[in-house]
Design an enzyme around this catalytic site. Structure first.
Site, PDB file in Angstrom:
ATOM      1  N   SER A 108       0.787  -1.239   0.000  1.00  0.00           N
ATOM      2  CA  SER A 108       0.000   0.000   0.000  1.00  0.00           C
ATOM      3  C   SER A 108       0.815   1.283   0.000  1.00  0.00           C
ATOM      4  O   SER A 108       0.238   2.366  -0.132  1.00  0.00           O
ATOM      5  CB  SER A 108      -0.967   0.008   1.188  1.00  0.00           C
ATOM      6  N   LYS A 111       0.257   3.750  -2.784  1.00  0.00           N
ATOM      7  CA  LYS A 111      -0.723   4.834  -2.753  1.00  0.00           C
ATOM      8  C   LYS A 111      -0.046   6.203  -2.682  1.00  0.00           C
ATOM      9  O   LYS A 111      -0.655   7.221  -3.026  1.00  0.00           O
ATOM     10  CB  LYS A 111      -1.679   4.636  -1.588  1.00  0.00           C
ATOM     11  N   SER A 165      -6.217   3.177   4.241  1.00  0.00           N
ATOM     12  CA  SER A 165      -5.593   2.426   3.142  1.00  0.00           C
ATOM     13  C   SER A 165      -6.635   1.711   2.292  1.00  0.00           C
ATOM     14  O   SER A 165      -6.457   0.568   1.882  1.00  0.00           O
ATOM     15  CB  SER A 165      -4.576   1.418   3.685  1.00  0.00           C
TER      16      SER A 165
END
Length: 403
Positions: A108, A111, A165
């Site tokens: 993640s 991102k 997230s």
């Protein structure tokens, strides 16, 4: 019995010698990173190796597959990370690193690249309607709780992305950010942004960081991407909020709910200014965290970590402490600027490469010795092939294959 003892002794000697040590391209031994003993973890599938002939982005010392710290610096703390970087966000100095250009799955922390790419393009007040495609994710995927047909301001989606997230919010932001081209256009823009920043180890396939073939980044690249984000006030606003009230979407969700920031650095580390957590089966634990002490802002990036000796964010705090103890000007490389990255990506000057047919008689004369030498080498090679024994020829060929 005597033969057995000799054989056993030979075996023991072979085993005690250990594996052949890794070497740098220069031939120097790789200095191993301080690494905690961890359970066996699934390796990331192979990714394209960096071209060894290309200049190392950030400086030659960052080309190591082991530890890079300034001469005389104290040893960094032990971690379970396969790679990490500690760098100064303002001066660009890389204070220390472990295999900084190792390419691995991002999880993640991907991102952060989505934010660097799309955040400047979108109006935070624009309303986005949730679609089935936004929620088309694995059952165990990290979701914030978007609803098909729900309506969310772009700013709300950023909170969902960076606090919780949410992979659903990643899909929605990428879809809207790509305009008529949708998610594929945003993925292309993410890769273009990575290239602009000099993050040449990075290749995005998903906006969220879910494991995908051919998707990878490096600890060095994450530092470049994080620097871009952390210089934007809007990003800091979304990234550092402790909680956020997720809006109701009647009738399916008549009340809404509250989401919390998953980055414990913000509450547990003095001077913390932002970051992002990540985990997938292939990436393992990834982490980006930043903090400020006095006039210094440092970032730590971690890839391929386990939860020993501590959670990834906690391991990040030990590396930040180590970095803040290093004096200004003590570095092993630098975070390149976009202008420096552009210079690295620029093709060689046309003036340095003569155009076809541009060489006159002088050029022909300068090439003649090379041609003569080539003919001589060919002739000598033919003579060797004719005169050498077949066994010798096979050995020489085998040596060439191994070289």
């Amino acid at each position: 019995m005597g033969v057995w003892r000799i054989a056993a002794t030979g075996l023991a000697l072979t085993l005690s010698a250990g594996p052949v040590p890794l070497l740098e391209p220069s031939g120097a031994a790789v200095v191993p990173c301080p690494y905690a003993s961890t359970p066996t973890i699934p390796p990331t599938p192979p990714s394209p190796e960096r071209d060894p002939a290309a200049p190392v982005v950030g400086g030659a010392q960052l080309g190591t597959k082991g530890l890079a710290i300034p001469a005389g610096a104290a040893a960094p703390p032990t971690t379970s990370a396969m790679s990490w970087v500690v760098a100064d966000l303002d001066t660009g100095e890389v204070l220390g690193a472990c295999d900084p250009h190792l390419r691995r799955r991002p999880a993640s922390v991907q991102k952060l690249l989505l934010a660097a790419t799309v955040l400047p393009k979108l109006d935070p007040n624009q309303l986005v309607e949730g679609t089935p495609a936004d929620l088309d994710l694995p059952a165990d995927s990290s979701l914030v709780g978007m609803i098909v047909g729900g309506h969310y301001p772009v700013s709300t989606l950023w909170y969902g992305l960076l606090l919780q997230s949410g992979n659903d919010t990643a899909n929605a932001l990428a879809r809207v950010g790509g305009g008529d081209g949708g998610v594929p256009a945003t993925i292309a823009a993410m890769n273009a942004e990575a290239h602009r920043l000099g993050a040449d180890d990075t290749h995005a396939v998903t906006p969220s960081g879910l494991d995908a073939a051919e998707q990878f980044t490096s600890a060095y690249d994450l530092a470049l991407i994080a620097r871009e984000d952390l210089d934007r006030p809007a990003f800091l606003q979304y990234d550092t909020a402790p909680t956020f009230p997720w809006p109701a979407q009647p009738p399916k969700d008549p009340k809404g709910f509250q989401i919390q920031n998953e980055n414990k650095l913000l509450t547990e580390y003095s001077g913390a200014i932002g970051g992002k957590t990540g985990f997938t089966d292939e990436a393992r634990h990834t982490y980006v965290g930043a903090a400020k002490r006095g006039d210094r802002r440092l970032v730590v990036t971690i890839m391929g970590a386990e939860v020993v000796p501590a959670r990834a964010w906690k391991q990040g705090t030990t590396l930040l402490d180590w970095g803040f103890a290093r004096p200004v000007g003590s570095s092993v490389g630098k975070l390149v600027t976009p202008a420096e990255a552009a210079a690295l990506h620029a093709p060689p000057s046309a003036a340095a490469v003569p155009a076809a047919g541009a060489l006159g008689p002088a050029g022909a004369q300068s090439r003649a010795p090379g041609r003569t030498l080539t003919l001589a080498v060919v002739a000598l090679a033919a003579l060797v092939v004719l005169c050498a024994a077949g066994t010798v020829v096979m050995v020489r060929r085998a040596r060439r294959v191994r070289a």
